[in-house]
Design a protein around this motif. Structure first.
Motif, PDB file in Angstrom:
ATOM      1  N   TRP A 330     -67.019-136.886  20.153  1.00 50.73           N
ATOM      2  CA  TRP A 330     -65.605-136.520  20.045  1.00 50.73           C
ATOM      3  C   TRP A 330     -65.336-135.759  18.749  1.00 50.73           C
ATOM      4  O   TRP A 330     -64.578-134.789  18.723  1.00 50.73           O
ATOM      5  N   ALA A 332     -67.338-133.843  17.021  1.00 50.30           N
ATOM      6  CA  ALA A 332     -67.824-132.457  17.111  1.00 50.30           C
ATOM      7  C   ALA A 332     -66.909-131.627  17.994  1.00 50.30           C
ATOM      8  O   ALA A 332     -66.567-130.483  17.661  1.00 50.30           O
ATOM      9  N   GLU A 333     -66.484-132.235  19.111  1.00 58.88           N
ATOM     10  CA  GLU A 333     -65.610-131.492  20.024  1.00 58.88           C
ATOM     11  C   GLU A 333     -64.305-131.107  19.340  1.00 58.88           C
ATOM     12  O   GLU A 333     -63.855-129.962  19.416  1.00 58.88           O
ATOM     13  N   ASP A 335     -63.674-130.965  16.119  1.00 57.16           N
ATOM     14  CA  ASP A 335     -63.909-130.017  15.028  1.00 57.16           C
ATOM     15  C   ASP A 335     -63.950-128.588  15.562  1.00 57.16           C
ATOM     16  O   ASP A 335     -63.599-127.631  14.871  1.00 57.16           O
ATOM     17  N   MET A 336     -64.398-128.466  16.798  1.00 58.04           N
ATOM     18  CA  MET A 336     -64.540-127.123  17.374  1.00 58.04           C
ATOM     19  C   MET A 336     -63.270-126.627  18.044  1.00 58.04           C
ATOM     20  O   MET A 336     -62.943-125.446  17.973  1.00 58.04           O
ATOM     21  N   ARG A 337     -62.556-127.532  18.727  1.00 58.41           N
ATOM     22  CA  ARG A 337     -61.421-127.034  19.508  1.00 58.41           C
ATOM     23  C   ARG A 337     -60.062-127.584  19.065  1.00 58.41           C
ATOM     24  O   ARG A 337     -59.048-127.246  19.638  1.00 58.41           O
ATOM     25  N   GLY A 338     -60.072-128.446  18.064  1.00 59.10           N
ATOM     26  CA  GLY A 338     -58.814-129.011  17.599  1.00 59.10           C
ATOM     27  C   GLY A 338     -58.921-129.389  16.142  1.00 59.10           C
ATOM     28  O   GLY A 338     -59.437-128.613  15.335  1.00 59.10           O
ATOM     29  N   GLN A 339     -58.433-130.573  15.819  1.00 59.51           N
ATOM     30  CA  GLN A 339     -58.533-131.068  14.452  1.00 59.51           C
ATOM     31  C   GLN A 339     -59.124-132.472  14.482  1.00 59.51           C
ATOM     32  O   GLN A 339     -58.838-133.247  15.410  1.00 59.51           O
ATOM     33  N   ALA A 340     -59.907-132.769  13.492  1.00 60.78           N
ATOM     34  CA  ALA A 340     -60.502-134.104  13.419  1.00 60.78           C
ATOM     35  C   ALA A 340     -60.488-134.580  11.971  1.00 60.78           C
ATOM     36  O   ALA A 340     -60.761-133.805  11.057  1.00 60.78           O
TER      37      ALA A 340
ATOM     38  N   PRO B  45     -66.986-121.403  17.474  1.00 63.59           N
ATOM     39  CA  PRO B  45     -66.733-122.857  17.399  1.00 63.59           C
ATOM     40  C   PRO B  45     -67.776-123.578  16.552  1.00 63.59           C
ATOM     41  O   PRO B  45     -67.452-124.489  15.803  1.00 63.59           O
ATOM     42  N   ARG B  48     -67.096-122.964  12.906  1.00 62.31           N
ATOM     43  CA  ARG B  48     -65.967-123.789  12.456  1.00 62.31           C
ATOM     44  C   ARG B  48     -66.449-125.217  12.155  1.00 62.31           C
ATOM     45  O   ARG B  48     -66.100-125.810  11.142  1.00 62.31           O
ATOM     46  N   TRP B  49     -67.203-125.732  13.078  1.00 62.30           N
ATOM     47  CA  TRP B  49     -67.731-127.091  12.894  1.00 62.30           C
ATOM     48  C   TRP B  49     -68.646-127.153  11.677  1.00 62.30           C
ATOM     49  O   TRP B  49     -68.557-128.076  10.869  1.00 62.30           O
ATOM     50  N   LYS B  52     -66.758-127.206   8.607  1.00 67.73           N
ATOM     51  CA  LYS B  52     -66.094-128.494   8.447  1.00 67.73           C
ATOM     52  C   LYS B  52     -67.049-129.540   7.852  1.00 67.73           C
ATOM     53  O   LYS B  52     -66.607-130.468   7.171  1.00 67.73           O
ATOM     54  N   LEU B  70     -75.487-131.908  15.476  1.00 65.99           N
ATOM     55  CA  LEU B  70     -74.528-132.090  16.573  1.00 65.99           C
ATOM     56  C   LEU B  70     -75.049-133.166  17.518  1.00 65.99           C
ATOM     57  O   LEU B  70     -76.254-133.230  17.771  1.00 65.99           O
ATOM     58  N   ILE B  74     -72.508-132.550  23.047  1.00 63.44           N
ATOM     59  CA  ILE B  74     -71.518-131.493  22.825  1.00 63.44           C
ATOM     60  C   ILE B  74     -71.667-130.401  23.882  1.00 63.44           C
ATOM     61  O   ILE B  74     -70.688-129.745  24.245  1.00 63.44           O
ATOM     62  N   ARG B  77     -69.394-130.824  26.653  1.00 67.50           N
ATOM     63  CA  ARG B  77     -67.978-130.811  26.325  1.00 67.50           C
ATOM     64  C   ARG B  77     -67.451-129.432  25.980  1.00 67.50           C
ATOM     65  O   ARG B  77     -66.298-129.116  26.278  1.00 67.50           O
ATOM     66  N   VAL B  78     -68.258-128.657  25.296  1.00 70.62           N
ATOM     67  CA  VAL B  78     -67.789-127.363  24.792  1.00 70.62           C
ATOM     68  C   VAL B  78     -68.809-126.296  25.171  1.00 70.62           C
ATOM     69  O   VAL B  78     -70.017-126.526  25.073  1.00 70.62           O
TER      70      VAL B  78
END
Lengths: 441, 384
Positions: A330, A332-333, A335-340, B45, B48-49, B52, B70, B74, B77-78
């Motif tokens: 969750w 990672a998901e 972080d990629m598509r929203g905010q975490a 994506p 971005r990760w 982060k 990762l 993932i 999911r993405v």
């Protein structure tokens, strides 16, 4: 089938983290029941005020600094238990369940002033409790209610955390209470009517236990409670089912007028999420936040991350590797598509995406999904009999939203911060009412 | 091709297993850095990760354990792609055995070529460079030729490039798989007459369920040509349910095939890092080749664990070019057995796979929601 006796009414035969299969074997279920019935007779002969007094004494002792049981309570994040055991709470719960007069469990009382007939709540007999392993608090709450209604209690524990309930029962047996007349009673008065057992073969044991029961009390996941309900039972056996449900929080825009107020709400949400290790059906997983306040739902999620970080300083005791893996997924998901927002390790996580709608799949491990709504009343569409508690952070709209949510199946709408409190009604019923037979004379 | 691409290419030119302790690690770190730079530049994506995580793709990598990783899920999911759609030559989907959603990874020519290259050298290291007949423990009908291949078929195809000829041991009748023992015996007899060592290859559960059990039940024992091998892969989950472990499987194989037990190899690998395989030594211990490194992490703190301690397995390889599957944490548990200890002239990290990470046991009343709710959620997601 082998029955292992973990607690025999006076002695526990297992350490809190022990193996239940090292406990003494009982070859005769009938003998167990007969012993329990003898213990129940002592209960029946005792005023309920004494039983409450013993529970109250336990609740007091288990909050004392340095008390060994208090340390266990803290370690299991079940600080609610000693508070729940206090006299004021139990008297209220019992009176609510027994039509306003808890004396009905001691003898006939005039419940209907216009009638000459009197009423009494008779214990149903033998309660068999199936208790989920991850929330030991449930086992105690279940058993105490059985005892206050003067029933015999046979508790089948899960292998996981098998030793925790026996630990608290043994501690309860040690409690002493001095009555107003100066006479002292001890906790064995309660615990003589309880046995905690573990069985090695679920299938055959379950059927045997089910047919012994006058009341079947089942806490647990869907598969588990469905399996119990499908077991053979005697005619007239009552069922009390606390099945799988999920809970959520609703934060109205009026609570997002400024950071101070929003942070206060976030603190309370965090408290609810950390209580019970987020394992309870009353633990929140989804946080619906209304748009239109000074703070956006995303900004609230950020605050919630800070507050959850404060509330969840300790590593959760029971995160399974698979659960940790899910949490990472969750993270990672989002972080990629929203905010975490999250801790090092898997202590806590908060996720947000503008695109998310509806109830999140529970992830556990102090994981909260913040979801925006344009209007708090939208949340009702996501409610059903599978949703239990809605913690509300709202102003004047609280009762109106509670009306909408409960009409769709939600059972409780406490203020946020009080979601973890076990109160009545629970899951749509007064459980102790279901543990008695109402009779009249 | 940029100048930095050299590190990966150079690594791929290296023999598959280290012959000196740690000789390959500087090159592996450089290759991983090169790969991370590529994915950060081409997969937004992922970039971005990565940012982060506080990591700089241009920074030197001093410790592979500090490279952000990762969770392998993932890819369920993405959609993560580091090349343009026109460069995609194949889409792989995992078997989705432990979840409802298959993993999806895209392959470009670069990735595919790297995978084939490493698989070829690793297979050669395992069974010698001479091709040999392969007997696939499956039915021929299971083979597909679509762009979107199941990982099972794709994985098998890779192995078959080492085959001089391919035979299928099972027949499909009305969707049911069945061993034709007579046909298999005739085939093996023919190969033995030609003195050709054979490779029996297939999924672990299929080997047991469709080959070993029927042969044992029929009381048959088939002679394998000298130097033959049995390769099986795909994991033990289904066999665990039948209480079949490695020792029992190997013992059962020995009963039905006349051969040396040490020639039975359990091959570990996964869709998201195809091309890297980890055959065991016949007793469950595996050696990471120079193209990858294995790390074992504490499930709660996520920190690397000391050697010997069980934890979640992470694999790092610079191979994937079309998707950022460089450092992946799996939900398999394992432990490091030894590090850079010589064994048969090879050095590197030796490890064991201990099985799928356990989930939480019986939950409280907050157990998972009924499926219907999830279905509604999935539908809403699909409609969105």
């Amino acid at each position: 089938m082998k029955i292992f006796v973990l607690f025999d009414g006076r002695t526990r035969h297992i350490e809190p983290d022990g193996d239940p299969e090292n406990c003494p074997l009982e070859t005769s279920p009938d003998r167990l029941v007969n012993e329990l019935k003898a213990g129940q007779e002592r209960l029946r002969a005792t005023p309920v005020d004494d039983l409450i007094g013993l529970c109250d004494a336990a609740g007091r002792a288990w909050t004392q600094p340095g008390n060994e049981v208090a340390r266990m309570v803290g370690g299991l994040a079940i600080g609610f238990l000693p508070l729940w055991l206090r006299r004021a709470n139990l008297e209220t719960l019992l009176a609510q369940a027994l039509r306003g007069d808890s004396g009905a469990i001691d003898g006939f009382v005039p419940l209907a002033p216009s009638s000459k007939r009197q009423h009494r709540a008779q214990p149903r007999g033998l309660l068999v409790h199936w208790v989920a392993g991850n929330v030991p608090l449930l086992g105690m709450i279940s058993v105490i209610q059985g005892l206050l209604t003067k029933n015999a209690n046979l508790v089948k524990v899960s292998r996981q955390n098998a030793g925790v309930l026996p630990y608290f029962l043994a501690a309860l047996a040690q409690v002493r209470y001095r009555r107003p007349d100066g006479k002292e009673v001890d906790g064995t008065l309660l615990t003589d009517a309880v046995r905690a057992i573990y069985v090695d073969r679920e299938d055959s044991a379950a059927a045997a236990l089910s047919t012994l029961a006058d009341v079947r009390v089942a806490w647990g996941g869907r598969e588990a409670v469905e399996a119990i309900m499908n077991l053979p039972r005697r005619f007239g056996t009552e069922d009390i089912v606390f099945g799988p449900k999920t809970s959520f929080v609703v934060v109205g825009a009026e609570k997002l007028a400024g950071e101070t107020e929003a942070r206060k709400a976030a603190t309370l949400v965090a408290r609810d999420a950390v209580a019970l290790g987020q394992r309870g059906c009353n633990s929140p997983h989804t946080i619906f936040v209304e748009r239109g306040g000074a703070l956006t739902p995303e900004a609230f999620a950020s605050l919630l991350g800070e507050e959850l970080g404060r509330a969840a300083r300790q590593v959760p005791p029971d995160v399974a590797p698979q659960e940790a893996f899910q949490i990472l997924s969750w993270r990672a998901e989002y972080d990629m598509r929203g905010q975490a927002w999250y801790s090092d390790g898997v202590r806590w996580s908060v996720f947000y995406s503008d695109e998310d709608r509806g109830l999140a799949t529970p992830c556990y491990g102090r994981t909260l999904f913040v979801r925006p709504v344009d209007d708090v009343f939208e949340v009702a569409a996501h409610c059903s009999i599978n949703t239990q508690t809605a913690g509300l952070a709202l102003g004047e709209r609280r009762l109106k939203l509670a009306e909408a949510l409960t009409a769709r199946g939600v059972e409780r709408c406490p203020e946020v911060g009080q979601m973890s409190l076990y109160e009545v009604p629970w899951d749509g019923m007064y459980p102790m009412d279901r543990m008695v037979r109402w009779v009249s004379a | 091709m940029t100048a930095q691409m050299g590190a990966i290419d150079e690594l791929l030119r290296h023999p598959p297993y280290a012959t000196q302790p740690g000789e390959h690690r500087p090159l592996l770190r450089a290759a991983v850095r090169e790969a991370m730079q590529h994915h950060c530049a081409n997969c937004p994506p992922f970039a971005r990760w990565y940012q982060k995580q506080g990591a700089d793709p241009h920074a030197e990598i001093e410790d592979l354990a500090r490279v952000p990783f990762l969770p392998v899920s993932i890819f369920k999911r993405v959609a993560l792609e580091s090349v343009s759609e026109r460069d995609v030559v194949r889409v792989l989907k995992s078997s989705a055995t432990s979840s409802q959603t298959p993993s999806r990874v895209v392959l470009d020519r670069i990735t595919r070529d790297r995978q084939m290259r490493t698989l070829a050298v690793l297979m050669s290291a395992l069974m010698g460079s001479t091709r040999r007949p392969f007997v696939v423990l499956d039915a021929a009908a299971a083979q597909g030729a679509d762009v979107e291949l199941s990982a099972r078929v794709a994985g098998l195809r890779g192995y078959l490039m080492m085959a001089s000829e391919t035979h299928y041991a099972l027949d499909a009748h009305n969707g049911e798989l069945e061993l034709n023992a007579d046909k298999l015996e005739d085939l093996l007899s023919g190969l033995q007459a030609r003195q050709l060592p054979v490779c029996l290859i297939g999924y672990t559960y299929m080997l047991y369920q469709y080959v070993v059990v029927p042969l044992a039940r029929a009381g048959r024992r088939l002679q394998l040509p000298a130097g033959s091998m049995v390769l099986h892969f795909g994991g033990w989950k289904r066999l665990e349910r039948q209480a079949v472990d490695r020792a029992r499987l190997n013992a059962e194989i020995e009963k039905v095939f006349a051969m040396d037990e040490t020639c039975v190899r359990d091959v570990y690998g996964f869709t998201e890092q195809l091309g890297i395989i980890y055959p065991d030594d016949g007793h469950g211990v595996r050696l990471a080749p120079v193209y990858s490194e294995v790390i074992v992490r504490d499930p709660v703190t996520l920190e690397p664990l000391p050697d010997g301690a069980p934890g979640l397995l992470e694999f790092i390889t610079p191979l994937p070019h079309s998707y950022p599957g460089i450092a992946l944490l799996l939900d398999d548990m394992g432990r490091i057995v030894s590090r850079d200890r010589e064994h048969g002239g090879r050095y590197g990290t030796r490890f064991e796979v201990l099985g799928r990470a356990r989930g939480s046991e019986i939950r409280g009343c907050g157990d998972t929601l009924p499926e219907q709710i999830y279905q509604v959620r999935e539908m809403a997601r699909a409609q969105a």
